[in-house]
Design a protein around this motif. Sequence first.
Motif, PDB file in Angstrom:
ATOM      1  N   ALA A   1     -28.946   9.792 -27.907  1.00 36.49           N
ATOM      2  CA  ALA A   1     -28.188   8.550 -28.097  1.00 36.49           C
ATOM      3  C   ALA A   1     -27.896   8.309 -29.568  1.00 36.49           C
ATOM      4  O   ALA A   1     -26.792   7.878 -29.939  1.00 36.49           O
ATOM      5  CB  ALA A   1     -28.965   7.377 -27.502  1.00 36.49           C
TER       6      ALA A   1
ATOM      7  N   ASN B   1     -24.135   8.332 -31.031  1.00 32.96           N
ATOM      8  CA  ASN B   1     -23.673   7.054 -31.581  1.00 32.96           C
ATOM      9  C   ASN B   1     -23.063   7.225 -32.970  1.00 32.96           C
ATOM     10  O   ASN B   1     -22.468   6.282 -33.513  1.00 32.96           O
ATOM     11  CB  ASN B   1     -24.844   6.060 -31.647  1.00 32.96           C
ATOM     12  CG  ASN B   1     -24.382   4.642 -31.891  1.00 32.96           C
ATOM     13  OD1 ASN B   1     -23.478   4.158 -31.216  1.00 32.96           O
ATOM     14  ND2 ASN B   1     -24.984   3.962 -32.852  1.00 32.96           N
TER      15      ASN B   1
ATOM     16  N   ARG C   1     -16.446  12.511 -29.808  1.00 32.34           N
ATOM     17  CA  ARG C   1     -17.642  11.794 -29.381  1.00 32.34           C
ATOM     18  C   ARG C   1     -17.545  11.370 -27.909  1.00 32.34           C
ATOM     19  O   ARG C   1     -18.509  11.481 -27.162  1.00 32.34           O
ATOM     20  CB  ARG C   1     -17.845  10.565 -30.273  1.00 32.34           C
ATOM     21  CG  ARG C   1     -19.082   9.756 -29.946  1.00 32.34           C
ATOM     22  CD  ARG C   1     -19.331   8.672 -30.965  1.00 32.34           C
ATOM     23  NE  ARG C   1     -18.211   7.730 -31.040  1.00 32.34           N
ATOM     24  CZ  ARG C   1     -18.205   6.647 -31.824  1.00 32.34           C
ATOM     25  NH1 ARG C   1     -19.251   6.410 -32.607  1.00 32.34           N
ATOM     26  NH2 ARG C   1     -17.174   5.832 -31.843  1.00 32.34           N
TER      27      ARG C   1
ATOM     28  N   ARG D   1     -20.047  12.425 -24.773  1.00 34.54           N
ATOM     29  CA  ARG D   1     -20.701  11.405 -23.950  1.00 34.54           C
ATOM     30  C   ARG D   1     -20.416  11.644 -22.476  1.00 34.54           C
ATOM     31  O   ARG D   1     -21.309  11.496 -21.627  1.00 34.54           O
ATOM     32  CB  ARG D   1     -20.215  10.015 -24.360  1.00 34.54           C
ATOM     33  CG  ARG D   1     -20.727   9.554 -25.728  1.00 34.54           C
ATOM     34  CD  ARG D   1     -20.180   8.175 -26.056  1.00 34.54           C
ATOM     35  NE  ARG D   1     -20.654   7.714 -27.354  1.00 34.54           N
ATOM     36  CZ  ARG D   1     -20.313   6.554 -27.912  1.00 34.54           C
ATOM     37  NH1 ARG D   1     -19.479   5.745 -27.265  1.00 34.54           N
ATOM     38  NH2 ARG D   1     -20.778   6.202 -29.085  1.00 34.54           N
TER      39      ARG D   1
ATOM     40  N   ILE E   1     -27.183   4.020 -25.955  1.00 35.75           N
ATOM     41  CA  ILE E   1     -25.983   3.937 -26.796  1.00 35.75           C
ATOM     42  C   ILE E   1     -25.463   2.498 -26.815  1.00 35.75           C
ATOM     43  O   ILE E   1     -25.091   1.969 -27.876  1.00 35.75           O
ATOM     44  CB  ILE E   1     -24.893   4.899 -26.291  1.00 35.75           C
ATOM     45  CG1 ILE E   1     -25.303   6.349 -26.563  1.00 35.75           C
ATOM     46  CG2 ILE E   1     -23.554   4.607 -26.965  1.00 35.75           C
ATOM     47  CD1 ILE E   1     -24.343   7.373 -25.989  1.00 35.75           C
TER      48      ILE E   1
ATOM     49  N   GLN F   1     -25.236   0.037 -30.161  1.00 39.37           N
ATOM     50  CA  GLN F   1     -24.002  -0.611 -30.590  1.00 39.37           C
ATOM     51  C   GLN F   1     -24.145  -2.125 -30.711  1.00 39.37           C
ATOM     52  O   GLN F   1     -23.264  -2.784 -31.264  1.00 39.37           O
ATOM     53  CB  GLN F   1     -22.877  -0.263 -29.612  1.00 39.37           C
ATOM     54  CG  GLN F   1     -22.483   1.201 -29.657  1.00 39.37           C
ATOM     55  CD  GLN F   1     -21.421   1.568 -28.642  1.00 39.37           C
ATOM     56  OE1 GLN F   1     -21.121   0.786 -27.741  1.00 39.37           O
ATOM     57  NE2 GLN F   1     -20.851   2.758 -28.775  1.00 39.37           N
TER      58      GLN F   1
END
Length: 293
Positions: free
Chosen positions: A93, A97, A103, A107, A177, A181
């Motif tokens: 993660a 991130n 990206r 994911r 993740i 954030q």
Amino acid sequence: MKRTKLLQRNQILFLFTLPILLMYCIFFIVPLLMGMKNSFTDWSGTSPDYNFIGIENYIGIFGDERFRNALWFNFKYTFLLTAATMVISLALALILNQKIKARGLFRSIYFLPAVLSLVTVGLIWNELFYRMIPAIGEATGWGLFQSSWLGSPKLAMYAILIVNLWQGCATPIVLLIAGLQSVPEDLYEAASIDGATAWDKFRAITIPYLIPVLNMVFVTCVKGGLTTFDYIKAMTDGGPMQSTESVGILIYNHAMQEGKFGYSVAESMILFVIIALVSVATMRMSNGKKVGD
């Protein structure tokens, strides 16, 4: 007047929740009560006749070496699964991130195993272990890969664990993740100005914000480890030599193959209590935890 409107509003809201409440009672509470009743009987699962034998099943379970071995397997498996899932998921993660190219693609790739059926994953990896591992051993000469791990009493559990981690880390990665954030960037900037190292920021900022998510991942992993069934059923069926026989597999064997339904229900009740105690203890330890504690 206001009180009457409030009462009417509550009644309407209750009517909306009533179908869910009824389904919960029908599909959870009623089976649970029936299971509790059956755990005090010698019912075979098929015969219409049975006798109430009190706590005889529970006394037999606590003296059953096979149950103790299965429970010990669950504890070992749960510890390894929980520790590895939390470490691997958090590490991935943190990487996903970061602002890296493609990206979103990475994911998606890491989440892909989560949409597959547990039994399907087990069967696919079953073929890989029986065909790929010996081929690697033949090509390299490494003793560890000379034969399938699923056929070794010492390695079978680790083979199942690898498969579980391959699929089981997908959802925790997504949750972590999302948690990462939610951390304000201002805190990292302020910490950098104060001279904090990357480890200091991770320990004092990142981890406190991830406590709710980590707690959820922990409880989910513990529950998944204690109730593991699908992977074992698809890959080893409790073998070789009962080395991967979990409590779930043991309950299934007693009920479906040995005709000891009442006994198996009593085993499931004990497992239910263990999971409940672990979950409550975990929730209490993390209850009231706030950012910065």
